[in-house]
Design a protein around this motif. Structure first.
Motif, PDB file in Angstrom:
ATOM      1  N   LYS A  21     -14.171 -11.217  -9.644  1.00 45.67           N
ATOM      2  CA  LYS A  21     -15.047 -11.297  -8.479  1.00 45.67           C
ATOM      3  C   LYS A  21     -14.758 -10.162  -7.497  1.00 45.67           C
ATOM      4  O   LYS A  21     -15.659  -9.723  -6.770  1.00 45.67           O
ATOM      5  CB  LYS A  21     -14.869 -12.645  -7.778  1.00 45.67           C
ATOM      6  CG  LYS A  21     -15.420 -13.836  -8.550  1.00 45.67           C
ATOM      7  CD  LYS A  21     -15.187 -15.127  -7.788  1.00 45.67           C
ATOM      8  CE  LYS A  21     -15.744 -16.324  -8.536  1.00 45.67           C
ATOM      9  NZ  LYS A  21     -15.480 -17.604  -7.833  1.00 45.67           N
ATOM     10  N   MET A  22     -13.512  -9.699  -7.487  1.00 44.13           N
ATOM     11  CA  MET A  22     -13.117  -8.611  -6.592  1.00 44.13           C
ATOM     12  C   MET A  22     -13.515  -7.248  -7.152  1.00 44.13           C
ATOM     13  O   MET A  22     -13.300  -6.215  -6.505  1.00 44.13           O
ATOM     14  CB  MET A  22     -11.606  -8.660  -6.351  1.00 44.13           C
ATOM     15  CG  MET A  22     -11.137  -9.912  -5.616  1.00 44.13           C
ATOM     16  SD  MET A  22      -9.344 -10.197  -5.733  1.00 44.13           S
ATOM     17  CE  MET A  22      -8.697  -8.806  -4.840  1.00 44.13           C
ATOM     18  N   GLY A  23     -14.054  -7.226  -8.358  1.00 42.46           N
ATOM     19  CA  GLY A  23     -14.494  -5.965  -8.948  1.00 42.46           C
ATOM     20  C   GLY A  23     -13.487  -5.295  -9.850  1.00 42.46           C
ATOM     21  O   GLY A  23     -13.698  -4.151 -10.283  1.00 42.46           O
ATOM     22  N   VAL A  24     -12.385  -5.992 -10.152  1.00 43.25           N
ATOM     23  CA  VAL A  24     -11.388  -5.434 -11.069  1.00 43.25           C
ATOM     24  C   VAL A  24     -11.995  -5.375 -12.467  1.00 43.25           C
ATOM     25  O   VAL A  24     -12.727  -6.279 -12.887  1.00 43.25           O
ATOM     26  CB  VAL A  24     -10.110  -6.297 -11.055  1.00 43.25           C
ATOM     27  CG1 VAL A  24      -9.138  -5.843 -12.130  1.00 43.25           C
ATOM     28  CG2 VAL A  24      -9.456  -6.236  -9.680  1.00 43.25           C
TER      29      VAL A  24
ATOM     30  N   ASP B 181       0.829  -1.208   0.000  1.00 41.55           N
ATOM     31  CA  ASP B 181       0.000   0.000   0.000  1.00 41.55           C
ATOM     32  C   ASP B 181       0.861   1.255   0.000  1.00 41.55           C
ATOM     33  O   ASP B 181       0.577   2.220  -0.724  1.00 41.55           O
ATOM     34  CB  ASP B 181      -0.925   0.009   1.225  1.00 41.55           C
ATOM     35  CG  ASP B 181      -2.052  -0.994   1.105  1.00 41.55           C
ATOM     36  OD1 ASP B 181      -2.314  -1.450  -0.027  1.00 41.55           O
ATOM     37  OD2 ASP B 181      -2.674  -1.327   2.136  1.00 41.55           O
ATOM     38  N   GLU B 182       1.900   1.239   0.800  1.00 43.26           N
ATOM     39  CA  GLU B 182       2.781   2.410   0.884  1.00 43.26           C
ATOM     40  C   GLU B 182       3.507   2.653  -0.432  1.00 43.26           C
ATOM     41  O   GLU B 182       3.703   3.805  -0.840  1.00 43.26           O
ATOM     42  CB  GLU B 182       3.795   2.217   2.014  1.00 43.26           C
ATOM     43  CG  GLU B 182       4.700   3.416   2.234  1.00 43.26           C
ATOM     44  CD  GLU B 182       5.690   3.202   3.361  1.00 43.26           C
ATOM     45  OE1 GLU B 182       6.593   4.048   3.526  1.00 43.26           O
ATOM     46  OE2 GLU B 182       5.565   2.185   4.088  1.00 43.26           O
ATOM     47  N   ALA B 183       3.897   1.579  -1.104  1.00 38.48           N
ATOM     48  CA  ALA B 183       4.588   1.723  -2.388  1.00 38.48           C
ATOM     49  C   ALA B 183       3.709   2.452  -3.395  1.00 38.48           C
ATOM     50  O   ALA B 183       4.167   3.359  -4.100  1.00 38.48           O
ATOM     51  CB  ALA B 183       4.980   0.343  -2.925  1.00 38.48           C
ATOM     52  N   PHE B 184       2.439   2.061  -3.470  1.00 38.06           N
ATOM     53  CA  PHE B 184       1.525   2.707  -4.407  1.00 38.06           C
ATOM     54  C   PHE B 184       1.223   4.144  -3.997  1.00 38.06           C
ATOM     55  O   PHE B 184       1.082   5.022  -4.856  1.00 38.06           O
ATOM     56  CB  PHE B 184       0.224   1.901  -4.513  1.00 38.06           C
ATOM     57  CG  PHE B 184       0.279   0.797  -5.534  1.00 38.06           C
ATOM     58  CD1 PHE B 184      -0.148   1.006  -6.836  1.00 38.06           C
ATOM     59  CD2 PHE B 184       0.772  -0.450  -5.198  1.00 38.06           C
ATOM     60  CE1 PHE B 184      -0.096   0.001  -7.781  1.00 38.06           C
ATOM     61  CE2 PHE B 184       0.824  -1.475  -6.131  1.00 38.06           C
ATOM     62  CZ  PHE B 184       0.382  -1.251  -7.437  1.00 38.06           C
ATOM     63  N   GLU B 185       1.120   4.384  -2.728  1.00 29.57           N
ATOM     64  CA  GLU B 185       0.743   5.716  -2.251  1.00 29.57           C
ATOM     65  C   GLU B 185       1.884   6.717  -2.322  1.00 29.57           C
ATOM     66  O   GLU B 185       1.664   7.907  -2.598  1.00 29.57           O
ATOM     67  CB  GLU B 185       0.228   5.629  -0.811  1.00 29.57           C
ATOM     68  CG  GLU B 185      -1.097   4.895  -0.675  1.00 29.57           C
ATOM     69  CD  GLU B 185      -1.461   4.625   0.780  1.00 29.57           C
ATOM     70  OE1 GLU B 185      -0.705   5.087   1.669  1.00 29.57           O
ATOM     71  OE2 GLU B 185      -2.489   3.961   1.027  1.00 29.57           O
TER      72      GLU B 185
ATOM     73  N   LYS C 265      -4.433  -3.608  -7.490  1.00 25.51           N
ATOM     74  CA  LYS C 265      -4.076  -2.215  -7.266  1.00 25.51           C
ATOM     75  C   LYS C 265      -3.690  -1.498  -8.557  1.00 25.51           C
ATOM     76  O   LYS C 265      -3.649  -0.259  -8.606  1.00 25.51           O
ATOM     77  CB  LYS C 265      -2.928  -2.127  -6.259  1.00 25.51           C
ATOM     78  CG  LYS C 265      -3.349  -2.466  -4.833  1.00 25.51           C
ATOM     79  CD  LYS C 265      -2.228  -2.247  -3.848  1.00 25.51           C
ATOM     80  CE  LYS C 265      -2.717  -2.409  -2.430  1.00 25.51           C
ATOM     81  NZ  LYS C 265      -3.727  -1.378  -2.068  1.00 25.51           N
ATOM     82  N   LEU C 266      -3.421  -2.261  -9.615  1.00 25.05           N
ATOM     83  CA  LEU C 266      -3.067  -1.652 -10.898  1.00 25.05           C
ATOM     84  C   LEU C 266      -4.293  -1.209 -11.684  1.00 25.05           C
ATOM     85  O   LEU C 266      -4.170  -0.508 -12.681  1.00 25.05           O
ATOM     86  CB  LEU C 266      -2.251  -2.647 -11.746  1.00 25.05           C
ATOM     87  CG  LEU C 266      -0.842  -2.952 -11.252  1.00 25.05           C
ATOM     88  CD1 LEU C 266      -0.253  -4.107 -12.042  1.00 25.05           C
ATOM     89  CD2 LEU C 266       0.051  -1.714 -11.362  1.00 25.05           C
ATOM     90  N   ASP C 267      -5.473  -1.628 -11.239  1.00 21.70           N
ATOM     91  CA  ASP C 267      -6.698  -1.251 -11.942  1.00 21.70           C
ATOM     92  C   ASP C 267      -6.842   0.275 -11.956  1.00 21.70           C
ATOM     93  O   ASP C 267      -6.781   0.930 -10.914  1.00 21.70           O
ATOM     94  CB  ASP C 267      -7.910  -1.887 -11.256  1.00 21.70           C
ATOM     95  CG  ASP C 267      -9.133  -1.922 -12.155  1.00 21.70           C
ATOM     96  OD1 ASP C 267      -8.994  -1.687 -13.370  1.00 21.70           O
ATOM     97  OD2 ASP C 267     -10.232  -2.203 -11.642  1.00 21.70           O
ATOM     98  N   GLY C 268      -6.998   0.832 -13.136  1.00 20.72           N
ATOM     99  CA  GLY C 268      -7.107   2.277 -13.269  1.00 20.72           C
ATOM    100  C   GLY C 268      -5.788   2.992 -13.482  1.00 20.72           C
ATOM    101  O   GLY C 268      -5.767   4.198 -13.763  1.00 20.72           O
TER     102      GLY C 268
END
Length: 206
Positions: free
Chosen positions: A153-156, A95-99, A126-129
């Motif tokens: 199923k996770m909404g990606v 999470d920190e890497a992306f943020e 996390k790459l979605d979008g």
């Protein structure tokens, strides 16, 4: 200007000269020339998730090919400059890497080769979008099929799932980390150069 508009770093420019006038009647006018153009100071970027043997090998090959390489792993003993001197290394929670550390644009290539299938799935989620010209994920065909099903199923978005290069790399029967790195970077080069990647990805008959 076309290089900027299309987010490319290299191009071939061809021009035909058809002028017929010349002060010297013996002068040779006309012809065709091709010029190689390269945009200086704007490297293609490769972000690698996973600093194990495969990720490390990919980082080394990509650096040799003049990509700007960033390598992430949550384990500092793997993602550090001493272990991977060919890349900028990031060791922190995902999470920190992306943020805080990662940015994505039209020249960004992403390779997902983490320590486990569940973490690979979380990275892709996390790459979605995010903007990227290539996203490849390691894994067997069966594991990739399960991962894609779980992602949906996770909404990606289906758009992201459909454009994944997975299993990653061209089918050259690579076995060692170094061979896998070659197959991965060959696929990325093919994508960048507009080659027939679908045809290249057909399994070998022998």
């Amino acid at each position: 200007l076309k290089l900027f508009r299309e987010d490319k770093t290299t191009a071939l420019y061809s021009e035909e000269f058809t002028a017929t006038e010349a002060d010297d009647p013996k002068a040779a006018c006309g012809g065709k020339t091709t010029v190689f153009l390269e945009l200086i100071g704007r490297k293609k970027e490769l972000i690698i998730f996973g600093a194990g043997h495969v990720g490390k090998a990919i980082a080394r090959v990509a650096s040799f090919l003049n990509y700007s390489v960033t390598l992430w792993d949550e384990r500092e003993e793997f993602a550090n400059p001493n272990n991977v001197p060919w890349a900028q290394t990031i060791a922190c929670p995902l999470d920190e890497a992306f943020e805080r550390y990662l940015s994505f644009h039209k020249l960004t290539h992403v390779v997902v080769v983490t320590r486990g299938h569940s973490l690979d799935t979380e990275v892709v989620r996390k790459l979605d979008g995010k903007t990227a010209c290539y996203i490849g994920v390691i894994g067997s065909k069966r594991k990739i099929a399960v991962m894609k099903e779980n992602l949906l199923k996770m909404g990606v978005s289906k758009e992201l799932v459909d454009r994944l290069y997975a299993p990653i790399g061209l089918p050259i029967k690579a076995e060692t980390p170094e061979e896998i790195a070659i197959s991965v970077m060959a696929e990325i080069i093919a994508v960048d150069n507009g080659a027939n990647v679908k045809g290249l990805r057909q399994p070998l008959d022998v």
